[in-house]
Design a protein around this motif. Structure first.
Motif, PDB file in Angstrom:
ATOM      1  N   SER B 357       4.380 -14.431 -29.397  1.00 46.58           N
ATOM      2  CA  SER B 357       5.901 -14.288 -30.218  1.00 46.58           C
ATOM      3  C   SER B 357       6.671 -13.406 -29.362  1.00 46.58           C
ATOM      4  N   ASP B 358       7.878 -13.590 -29.668  1.00 50.54           N
ATOM      5  CA  ASP B 358       8.987 -12.784 -29.035  1.00 50.54           C
ATOM      6  C   ASP B 358      10.011 -12.645 -29.375  1.00 50.54           C
ATOM      7  N   ILE B 359      10.898 -11.342 -29.254  1.00 49.66           N
ATOM      8  CA  ILE B 359      12.239 -11.359 -30.130  1.00 49.66           C
ATOM      9  C   ILE B 359      13.126 -11.876 -29.372  1.00 49.66           C
ATOM     10  N   VAL B 360      14.040 -12.661 -29.715  1.00 49.53           N
ATOM     11  CA  VAL B 360      15.075 -13.158 -28.908  1.00 49.53           C
ATOM     12  C   VAL B 360      16.077 -12.296 -28.575  1.00 49.53           C
ATOM     13  N   ASN B 361      16.630 -11.983 -27.405  1.00 51.50           N
ATOM     14  CA  ASN B 361      17.756 -11.315 -26.798  1.00 51.50           C
ATOM     15  C   ASN B 361      17.445  -9.881 -27.363  1.00 51.50           C
ATOM     16  N   PHE B 362      16.139  -9.393 -27.339  1.00 47.67           N
ATOM     17  CA  PHE B 362      15.678  -7.999 -27.844  1.00 47.67           C
ATOM     18  C   PHE B 362      16.452  -7.005 -26.837  1.00 47.67           C
ATOM     19  N   THR B 363      16.333  -7.185 -25.567  1.00 48.81           N
ATOM     20  CA  THR B 363      17.034  -6.291 -24.670  1.00 48.81           C
ATOM     21  C   THR B 363      18.346  -6.186 -24.649  1.00 48.81           C
ATOM     22  N   SER B 444      19.621  -0.703 -41.283  1.00 45.62           N
ATOM     23  CA  SER B 444      19.274   0.196 -40.255  1.00 45.62           C
ATOM     24  C   SER B 444      20.334   0.262 -39.213  1.00 45.62           C
ATOM     25  N   GLY B 445      21.386  -0.491 -39.413  1.00 47.21           N
ATOM     26  CA  GLY B 445      22.638  -0.675 -38.502  1.00 47.21           C
ATOM     27  C   GLY B 445      22.588  -1.636 -37.559  1.00 47.21           C
ATOM     28  N   ILE B 446      21.873  -2.631 -37.664  1.00 44.74           N
ATOM     29  CA  ILE B 446      21.766  -3.580 -36.693  1.00 44.74           C
ATOM     30  C   ILE B 446      22.578  -5.032 -37.304  1.00 44.74           C
ATOM     31  N   SER B 447      23.545  -4.981 -36.607  1.00 47.09           N
ATOM     32  CA  SER B 447      24.421  -6.156 -37.286  1.00 47.09           C
ATOM     33  C   SER B 447      23.862  -7.514 -37.168  1.00 47.09           C
ATOM     34  N   ARG B 448      23.497  -7.883 -35.973  1.00 48.18           N
ATOM     35  CA  ARG B 448      22.770  -9.268 -35.532  1.00 48.18           C
ATOM     36  C   ARG B 448      21.149  -9.156 -35.677  1.00 48.18           C
ATOM     37  N   PRO B 449      20.771  -9.664 -36.732  1.00 53.20           N
ATOM     38  CA  PRO B 449      19.454  -9.481 -37.036  1.00 53.20           C
ATOM     39  C   PRO B 449      18.540 -10.281 -35.803  1.00 53.20           C
ATOM     40  N   PHE B 450      17.298  -9.599 -35.688  1.00 53.84           N
ATOM     41  CA  PHE B 450      16.275 -10.346 -34.662  1.00 53.84           C
ATOM     42  C   PHE B 450      15.973 -11.518 -35.136  1.00 53.84           C
ATOM     43  N   LYS B 451      15.833 -12.455 -34.204  1.00 52.45           N
ATOM     44  CA  LYS B 451      15.234 -13.627 -34.128  1.00 52.45           C
ATOM     45  C   LYS B 451      13.875 -13.722 -33.343  1.00 52.45           C
ATOM     46  N   ILE B 452      12.948 -14.350 -33.959  1.00 57.00           N
ATOM     47  CA  ILE B 452      11.783 -14.521 -32.831  1.00 57.00           C
ATOM     48  C   ILE B 452      11.315 -15.772 -32.702  1.00 57.00           C
ATOM     49  N   ARG B 453      10.800 -16.142 -31.769  1.00 57.96           N
ATOM     50  CA  ARG B 453      10.250 -17.426 -31.591  1.00 57.96           C
ATOM     51  C   ARG B 453       8.718 -17.391 -31.062  1.00 57.96           C
ATOM     52  N   ILE B 487       5.048 -22.440 -23.935  1.00 59.72           N
ATOM     53  CA  ILE B 487       5.630 -23.013 -24.936  1.00 59.72           C
ATOM     54  C   ILE B 487       6.529 -21.981 -25.946  1.00 59.72           C
ATOM     55  N   GLU B 488       5.978 -20.737 -26.007  1.00 58.77           N
ATOM     56  CA  GLU B 488       6.897 -19.647 -26.541  1.00 58.77           C
ATOM     57  C   GLU B 488       8.216 -19.531 -25.896  1.00 58.77           C
ATOM     58  N   SER B 489       8.280 -19.485 -24.689  1.00 60.89           N
ATOM     59  CA  SER B 489       9.435 -19.479 -24.024  1.00 60.89           C
ATOM     60  C   SER B 489      10.399 -20.635 -24.085  1.00 60.89           C
ATOM     61  N   PHE B 490       9.825 -21.750 -24.491  1.00 58.50           N
ATOM     62  CA  PHE B 490      10.512 -23.130 -24.692  1.00 58.50           C
ATOM     63  C   PHE B 490      11.249 -23.210 -26.083  1.00 58.50           C
ATOM     64  N   ALA B 491      10.510 -22.272 -26.863  1.00 58.25           N
ATOM     65  CA  ALA B 491      10.949 -22.396 -28.320  1.00 58.25           C
ATOM     66  C   ALA B 491      12.182 -21.928 -28.617  1.00 58.25           C
ATOM     67  N   GLU B 492      12.840 -22.576 -29.720  1.00 54.48           N
ATOM     68  CA  GLU B 492      14.099 -21.969 -30.081  1.00 54.48           C
ATOM     69  C   GLU B 492      13.990 -20.901 -30.938  1.00 54.48           C
ATOM     70  N   PRO B 493      14.987 -19.919 -31.159  1.00 55.84           N
ATOM     71  CA  PRO B 493      15.074 -19.000 -31.969  1.00 55.84           C
ATOM     72  C   PRO B 493      14.741 -19.221 -33.423  1.00 55.84           C
ATOM     73  N   ASN B 494      13.601 -18.495 -34.048  1.00 58.98           N
ATOM     74  CA  ASN B 494      13.371 -18.586 -35.555  1.00 58.98           C
ATOM     75  C   ASN B 494      12.423 -20.058 -35.597  1.00 58.98           C
ATOM     76  N   GLU B 495      11.825 -20.398 -34.515  1.00 59.79           N
ATOM     77  CA  GLU B 495      10.976 -21.767 -34.332  1.00 59.79           C
ATOM     78  C   GLU B 495       9.620 -21.501 -33.941  1.00 59.79           C
ATOM     79  N   ILE B 496       8.796 -22.445 -34.502  1.00 60.65           N
ATOM     80  CA  ILE B 496       7.286 -22.140 -34.004  1.00 60.65           C
ATOM     81  C   ILE B 496       7.025 -23.405 -33.428  1.00 60.65           C
ATOM     82  N   TRP B 497       6.746 -23.381 -31.971  1.00 64.31           N
ATOM     83  CA  TRP B 497       6.379 -24.470 -31.393  1.00 64.31           C
ATOM     84  C   TRP B 497       4.855 -24.433 -31.135  1.00 64.31           C
TER      85      TRP B 497
END
Lengths: 133, 577
Positions: B357-363, B444-453, B487-497
């Motif tokens: 799993s990975d948080i999209v656009n975490f950096t 916590s002040g994060i306006s755009r919530p994290f999405k994971i794939r 596969i994880e890297s192909f997956a869309e945010p908030n999706e399980i591939w």
């Protein structure tokens, strides 16, 4: 001893009438016969003229007593002993004894009824001769 | 005052008091009795003297009467010219050693015969003791009297007495005493009248002091025996006190010794079987049990120290392992720490389901954040994910920044299919958790919530410890892992591939949509991928999930209260209108 004894007897017999049987002058009596005197001395007769008679001897062995026994009682010493032993059992005692003629004299004088024998020469007023031998 | 002295005094008091009382009582009583018996003795002695005198006089009287009856008394009549009576009377006087004279008198009271010739012829006028009529043996008439003048000196020879006493004659008619040789200050007087001496008494006077002197001896004997008795009792008391005290002293000495030196090997010598012996034996038993107990305590304390050391070691190990456990997956941790798996370089091939799993656009998202906040947010996220992973039995291989690598099938496996299903379940729950976390992040002040794939693949891989002897890592290697990552890297945010391999295992339970075959770098063939939509709908337990921009809904049929949900949905509808 025997010779002396017999000679004494012979001598005494030579002096006949030397001794006298006496009583107290208060005794009313006459001369007594030999037999009477003998009976008094053998206590066959107890009274002298209504008076109790008390014959008195000299001690045995006295020559006057021997003379008296021979001449008046006509008994020797053995028969006399025999006699008095026999009388002893009948309750009679031989005449009692005064030691001396003097004692006899006073005794007879003091005791009415007493009869004793002494030498004629010793006879005094208070006495009465009842026999001579 | 020590116990020995007390015991001795007690013995002394117990034995001495009755002893002394007894002795004094005996003394007093024996004094009385002695006094009485002494008096009786003296009286007896006096009576004996009186009897002797009476008998003597009686004998003289008999003799006198006999003389008066002799035939020779007839000589009174002839004035005893031949002194035959006097001779007999003199012989009789000499024969009896008589003081005094026999005299025969005629009727006129003139002395005819006498043992004293001087009297003869005189009238008799003296005092006489006996007078007897003399009768003639031939007429029975009285011819005189026989008279005995008797001097009291004749009795002098009878009046001998013991020392401290005197016997004398007392003429009670004339109140005259005769032959009283001594006087005493204090005296006791005993009397006995003489039968033949009319008015005459025999008197015994006893010196009371001399009599009491006899008791002095008795008193001395008593005092000596008292002292002797006292010494004896003292000796006996001391002996018995010592006999009683010695074991007690021994006991107390031993007790003090033990308390001073702490040497519990010491024992008291038990010699008797009495109470003290029993006490000593009990004391020995007590000391023995204390010794045993001390030995046991020593052993126990040694063991305890050992245990403590071990425990502290264990605790250290535990805390170490606890710390370690944070860096290791719990399964790996458990299998290592429960000894199911040794820590050594070892690997095996196994069919695993691998999860990435990975948080999209975490950096990008976190670029503007302070590192402290970032660490907090990331840690919170990873912690939540970790919890879910553990709940489903995943082995977390590692955290790579915001990415999570986990697998199912080692060290514990429920079977390949079940492992794959568990992995998909976990992925679904994680997705749901992300929804929940959105609010938290907003706060916590994060306006755009994290999405994971999430990417999942199932395939054979090599699992085990890799590295050097000094530093090892429990991990998996193989193509299946690379594919999962791809596969994880192909997956869309908030999706399980998932890969086809996985799909084939889980398709009966989950709704999936095909995403087509995608060429993956490093793999010759293109790979067919599927997106997991949710649980199959016909299944009552299927998780219901819809998501639009600005809206998402997930229903967990097993957990939800349907009535309340209906109300919430109604409220939602009303709000939208």
């Amino acid at each position: 001893m025997r010779v002396v004894f017999y000679s004494l007897i012979i001598i005494s017999s030579l002096f006949c009438g030397e001794y006298a049987a006496v009583v107290s002058k208060d005794v009313r009596t006459e001369m007594l016969s030999k037999e009477y005197l003998k009976e008094l001395y053998l206590k066959k007769r107890g009274f002298l003229n209504e008076q109790k008679a008390i014959p008195i001897n000299l001690p045995s062995g006295n020559p006057i007593r021997a003379h008296f026994e021979k001449n008046v009682l006509d008994m020797d010493i053995d028969s006399l002993n025999e006699y008095w032993i026999e009388q002893h059992y009948k309750g009679k005692k031989p005449p009692f004894v005064q030691n001396s003629q003097e004692s006899i004299r006073i005794f007879v004088k003091n005791m009415v009824g007493a009869v004793g024998y002494i030498e004629k020469s010793r006879v005094d007023n208070g006495l009465k001769i009842v026999y001579e031998f | 005052m020590n116990f020995k002295v007390k015991a001795t005094l007690l013995f002394l008091a117990a034995s001495l008091i009755p002893y002394i009382i007894g002795m004094f009582y005996l003394l007093a009583k024996s004094q009385d009795e002695h006094f009485q018996s002494r008096q009786n003795e003296l009286l007896f002695e006096l009576e004996k003297v009186a009897d002797r005198i009476d008998n003597n006089l009686k004998m003289i009287e008999k003799d006198f009467i006999f003389i008066s009856k002799l035939e020779v008394m007839n000589d009174i009549v002839s004035f005893d010219l031949d002194r035959r009576i006097s001779e007999i009377l003199l012989a009789k006087k000499n024969d009896l050693e008589l003081q005094g004279d026999y005299t025969a008198t005629d009727l006129k009271n003139n002395a005819i015969a006498s043992s004293n010739l001087k009297n003869i012829g005189k009238e008799f006028a003296g005092k006489y003791l006996f007078k007897q009529e003399i009768t003639s043996s031939f007429t029975g008439q009285k011819i005189g009297d026989l008279i005995l003048e008797y001097k009291l000196e004749n009795l002098k020879s009878f009046l001998k007495s013991a020392e401290g006493s005197v016997i004398y004659l007392y003429d009670s008619k004339n109140n005259v005493t005769y032959f009283k040789t001594q006087e005493f200050e204090k005296s006791i007087t005993l009397r006995k009248p003489l039968k033949l001496l009319n008015g005459m008494e025999l008197v015994m006077m006893v010196d009371k002091d001399a009599m009491l002197n006899l008791f002095k001896d008795l008193r001395n004997v008593t005092i000596i025996s008292l002292v002797g008795g006292f010494l004896l009792i003292l000796a006996v008391s001391l002996y018995f006190a010592k006999k009683i005290i010695t074991p007690i002293t021994r006991l107390s000495k031993t007790a003090i010794d033990i308390s001073d030196t702490g040497d519990y090997t010491k024992r008291v010598l038990v010699e008797s079987k009495d109470e003290i012996g029993m006490l000593s034996a009990a004391f020995n038993n007590m000391i023995e049990s204390i010794e045993d107990m001390l030995a046991r305590l020593k052993k126990e304390s040694e063991n305890k120290i050992k245990l403590q050391e071990e425990k502290s070691k264990n605790e250290m190990l535990e805390s170490l392992s606890k710390k370690l456990s944070r860096y290791l997956s719990p399964q790996i941790f458990d299998s290592i720490f429960l000894g199911r798996q040794d820590v050594k370089i070892e690997s095996k091939r196994k069919k695993l389901t691998i999860f990435f799993s990975d948080i999209v656009n975490f950096t990008e998202t976190t670029d503007r954040m302070e590192s402290e906040d970032l660490t907090a947010i990331l840690n919170y996220y990873l912690n939540e994910m970790n919890t879910i992973a553990l709940k489903h039995g995943a082995t977390i291989d590692k955290f790579i920044g915001d990415a999570i690598m986990a697998f199912f099938g080692d060290p514990d496996t429920k079977g390949v299919k079940e492992d794959a299903c568990a992995c998909v379940d976990m992925a679904l729950e994680m997705m749901q958790k992300i929804d929940e976390l959105k609010n938290h992040w907003l706060n916590s002040g994060i306006s755009r919530p994290f999405k994971i794939r999430i990417g999942i693949n199932t395939g054979f891989s090599t699992v085990g410890n890799f590295g050097s002897e000094e530093r090892m890592d429990y991990t998996i290697i193989g193509g299946a892992i690379n594919l999962a990552s791809r596969i994880e890297s192909f997956a869309e945010p908030n999706e399980i591939w998932i890969s086809e391999e996985t799909y084939l295992l889980v398709s009966d339970r989950y709704r999936c949509t095909e995403k087509g075959e995608i060429a993956v770098k490093g793999f010759l063939r293109s790979v067919k991928m599927y997106k997991v939509e949710g649980y199959k709908e016909n299944d009552e337990n299927t998780v219901w999930r819809r998501e639009e921009k600005g809206f998402s809904i997930t229903i967990l049929p097993q957990e939800v209260n349907k009535d309340r949900l209906k109300n919430i949905l109604k409220e939602t509808l009303q709000k939208l209108e």
